[in-house]
Design an enzyme around this catalytic site. Sequence first.
Site, PDB file in Angstrom:
ATOM      1  N   CYS A 113       0.828  -1.205   0.000  1.00 30.45           N
ATOM      2  CA  CYS A 113       0.000   0.000   0.000  1.00 30.45           C
ATOM      3  C   CYS A 113       0.863   1.257   0.000  1.00 30.45           C
ATOM      4  O   CYS A 113       1.725   1.429   0.863  1.00 30.45           O
ATOM      5  CB  CYS A 113      -0.929  -0.010   1.211  1.00 30.45           C
ATOM      6  SG  CYS A 113      -2.066   1.378   1.129  1.00 30.45           S
ATOM      7  N   GLY A 237      -7.735  -5.864  -9.885  1.00 27.26           N
ATOM      8  CA  GLY A 237      -8.305  -4.921  -8.944  1.00 27.26           C
ATOM      9  C   GLY A 237      -9.281  -3.988  -9.631  1.00 27.26           C
ATOM     10  O   GLY A 237     -10.473  -4.305  -9.785  1.00 27.26           O
ATOM     11  N   ARG A 238      -8.769  -2.840 -10.103  1.00 26.79           N
ATOM     12  CA  ARG A 238      -9.664  -1.804 -10.625  1.00 26.79           C
ATOM     13  C   ARG A 238     -10.491  -2.270 -11.808  1.00 26.79           C
ATOM     14  O   ARG A 238     -11.604  -1.774 -12.021  1.00 26.79           O
ATOM     15  CB  ARG A 238      -8.841  -0.556 -10.966  1.00 26.79           C
ATOM     16  CG  ARG A 238      -8.299   0.131  -9.712  1.00 26.79           C
ATOM     17  CD  ARG A 238      -7.178   1.077 -10.042  1.00 26.79           C
ATOM     18  NE  ARG A 238      -6.058   0.340 -10.610  1.00 26.79           N
ATOM     19  CZ  ARG A 238      -5.006   0.901 -11.185  1.00 26.79           C
ATOM     20  NH1 ARG A 238      -4.941   2.210 -11.271  1.00 26.79           N
ATOM     21  NH2 ARG A 238      -4.034   0.153 -11.661  1.00 26.79           N
TER      22      ARG A 238
HETATM   23  C1  LIG Z   1      -9.141   1.770  -4.086  1.00 25.36           C
HETATM   24  C2  LIG Z   1      -7.994   0.816  -3.910  1.00 25.36           C
HETATM   25  C3  LIG Z   1      -7.786   0.230  -2.672  1.00 25.36           C
HETATM   26  C4  LIG Z   1      -6.723  -0.680  -2.497  1.00 25.36           C
HETATM   27  N1  LIG Z   1      -6.572  -1.287  -1.287  1.00 25.36           N
HETATM   28  C5  LIG Z   1      -5.619  -2.248  -1.138  1.00 25.36           C
HETATM   29  C6  LIG Z   1      -5.525  -3.015   0.060  1.00 25.36           C
HETATM   30  O1  LIG Z   1      -6.317  -2.859   1.012  1.00 25.36           O
HETATM   31  N2  LIG Z   1      -4.527  -3.944   0.135  1.00 25.36           N
HETATM   32  C7  LIG Z   1      -3.654  -4.154  -0.899  1.00 25.36           C
HETATM   33  O2  LIG Z   1      -2.765  -5.017  -0.796  1.00 25.36           O
HETATM   34  N3  LIG Z   1      -3.740  -3.474  -2.048  1.00 25.36           N
HETATM   35  C8  LIG Z   1      -4.703  -2.545  -2.194  1.00 25.36           C
HETATM   36  N4  LIG Z   1      -4.829  -1.904  -3.393  1.00 25.36           N
HETATM   37  C9  LIG Z   1      -3.961  -2.291  -4.521  1.00 25.36           C
HETATM   38  C10 LIG Z   1      -4.612  -3.391  -5.368  1.00 25.36           C
HETATM   39  O3  LIG Z   1      -4.741  -4.587  -4.642  1.00 25.36           O
HETATM   40  C11 LIG Z   1      -3.760  -3.682  -6.636  1.00 25.36           C
HETATM   41  O4  LIG Z   1      -2.488  -4.129  -6.228  1.00 25.36           O
HETATM   42  C12 LIG Z   1      -3.605  -2.458  -7.533  1.00 25.36           C
HETATM   43  O5  LIG Z   1      -4.825  -1.753  -7.667  1.00 25.36           O
HETATM   44  C13 LIG Z   1      -3.087  -2.839  -8.927  1.00 25.36           C
HETATM   45  O6  LIG Z   1      -3.959  -3.725  -9.554  1.00 25.36           O
HETATM   46  P1  LIG Z   1      -5.038  -3.220 -10.678  1.00 25.36           P
HETATM   47  O7  LIG Z   1      -4.248  -2.477 -11.722  1.00 25.36           O
HETATM   48  O8  LIG Z   1      -5.644  -4.501 -11.197  1.00 25.36           O
HETATM   49  O9  LIG Z   1      -6.010  -2.336  -9.985  1.00 25.36           O
HETATM   50  C14 LIG Z   1      -5.854  -0.986  -3.575  1.00 25.36           C
HETATM   51  C15 LIG Z   1      -6.081  -0.372  -4.814  1.00 25.36           C
HETATM   52  C16 LIG Z   1      -7.135   0.500  -5.004  1.00 25.36           C
HETATM   53  C17 LIG Z   1      -7.358   1.109  -6.359  1.00 25.36           C
END
Ligand SMILES: Cc1cc2nc3c(=O)[nH]c(=O)nc-3n(C[C@H](O)[C@H](O)[C@H](O)COP(=O)(O)O)c2cc1C
Length: 337
Positions: A113, A237-238
Site C-alpha cells: 500500500c 483490482g480496478r
Molecule cells: C481503491 C484501492 C484500494 C486498495 N486497497 C488495497 C488493500 O487494502 N490492500 C492491498 O494489498 N492493495 C490494495 N490496493 C492495490 C490493489 O490490490 C492492486 O495491487 C492495484 O490496484 C493494482 O492492480 P489493478 O491495476 O488490477 O487495480 C488498492 C487499490 C485500489 C485502487
Amino acid sequence: MKDHQLPPPELSEPFSIGSVTIRNRAVLAPMSGVTDLPFRQLAWRYGAGLVVTEMVASRELVANRGESWARLKNAGMVPHMVQLAGREAHFMAEAAKIAADNGAGIIDINMGCPAKKVTGGYSGSALMRDPDHALSLIEATVGAVDVPVTLKMRLGWDENSINAPEIAKRAEAAGVRLITIHGRTRMQFYEGRADWDAIRAVREVISVPLIANGDVETAADAREILRRSGANAVMVGRGAQGQPWLPAVLAGHAAPQRADIAGIAVEHYDMMLEFYGREAGLRHARKHLGWYLDRFAPEIATPKKAQIMTSRDTAEVADLLRSALSENAGEAARKAA
Ligand SMILES: Cc1cc2nc3c(=O)[nH]c(=O)nc-3n(C[C@H](O)[C@H](O)[C@H](O)COP(=O)(O)O)c2cc1C
C-alpha cells in the site's frame, strides 16, 4: 526445465497455496473501500478463483475496533483469505491469531500500500525500505498461525531500489507460501503502466507460487501478464470495479448477459444496504453505482447520474438504476444487431 520456463498455465486450472487448493488462477485483489463482503460475495458467486478481504489494520483488530471486525467477515467462502497490515511484529502475530481463530484459511501480509497514511505509519510499501524489519514481521506472522501466510508487495520503493526479488526470497525462506507482486514501485503510486516483465525477476528466485498484478482488464491481458512474468496466477483490482464478475470471466466463465446487468447492480446495492445498514450503506454504495453507470450507461445525462448516486430514497435509486442500465442494454443490443 523449471516451472516458470514452461508455457503459461490455463487460467481455469486450480493451483495450491500451501495445502489449500485454489479453484482457478484469476484472483480478486484486495481493495480498501471496494472489496467488502458484498463485493467479494458477488465476485465469488460468478467464479473468481480467490477473493481477499480489504486490508485489516493489525493494531486496530487487536484493539477490537468494530471496523476491523466488519472487514474480517466472511459468508462461507472457502478459503477465507484475510489481509493484514501493520508495522509491529507482535500486533501482526496477534492479529493473525485472531483472524485464524475466526475462520481465516490464508493470511496475507500487505507490503504494497502506497498511501501516506499507511507508509507514514511505516507499514504497507514503506516496509520494503527496511527488509530486515519486514522479515521480522513476516517471521512473527508465520510463527503465530498454522494456516498459510502469503505476502503482497510492489517491485520496490522506487526505480533505484527494486528489491522485491530479495524480499521474496527471504520471505520464502521464512515460510511464506505465495508471493503477489504489483508491477509498480511505491513512488509510481498508480501512475504509468505496471511492468509485467519486471515481475519475472521474482519468479526466477522463488519456488512458491507467484501472482502477478497490475493493469489487467481483459482475458488477453491476463494471458499476457502470465506469459511475461512467469507467474502462476493473475490478480485483478480496478478492472473489476463495476463488473465483479471479471475474475470469473478471466478464468473462463461466461459473463452475465447484458440484459441481466441492471438486476445485478440493484442486487449489489441491496446487499450493501443490508451489510452496512441504511446510512453507511448509502455512502459506501455510491461509488459502485457510479462504476456500473460509467461502464454500462456511459451516455447517461449528468443530472440523472447525480440523482442516482445521491438520492436517499433507496426504492427510487433502485428504479432509476434499473431503467438507466436497461435502457442502455436495449440500445447496446440494437447496435449489435
Ligand atoms: C481503491 C484501492 C484500494 C486498495 N486497497 C488495497 C488493500 O487494502 N490492500 C492491498 O494489498 N492493495 C490494495 N490496493 C492495490 C490493489 O490490490 C492492486 O495491487 C492495484 O490496484 C493494482 O492492480 P489493478 O491495476 O488490477 O487495480 C488498492 C487499490 C485500489 C485502487
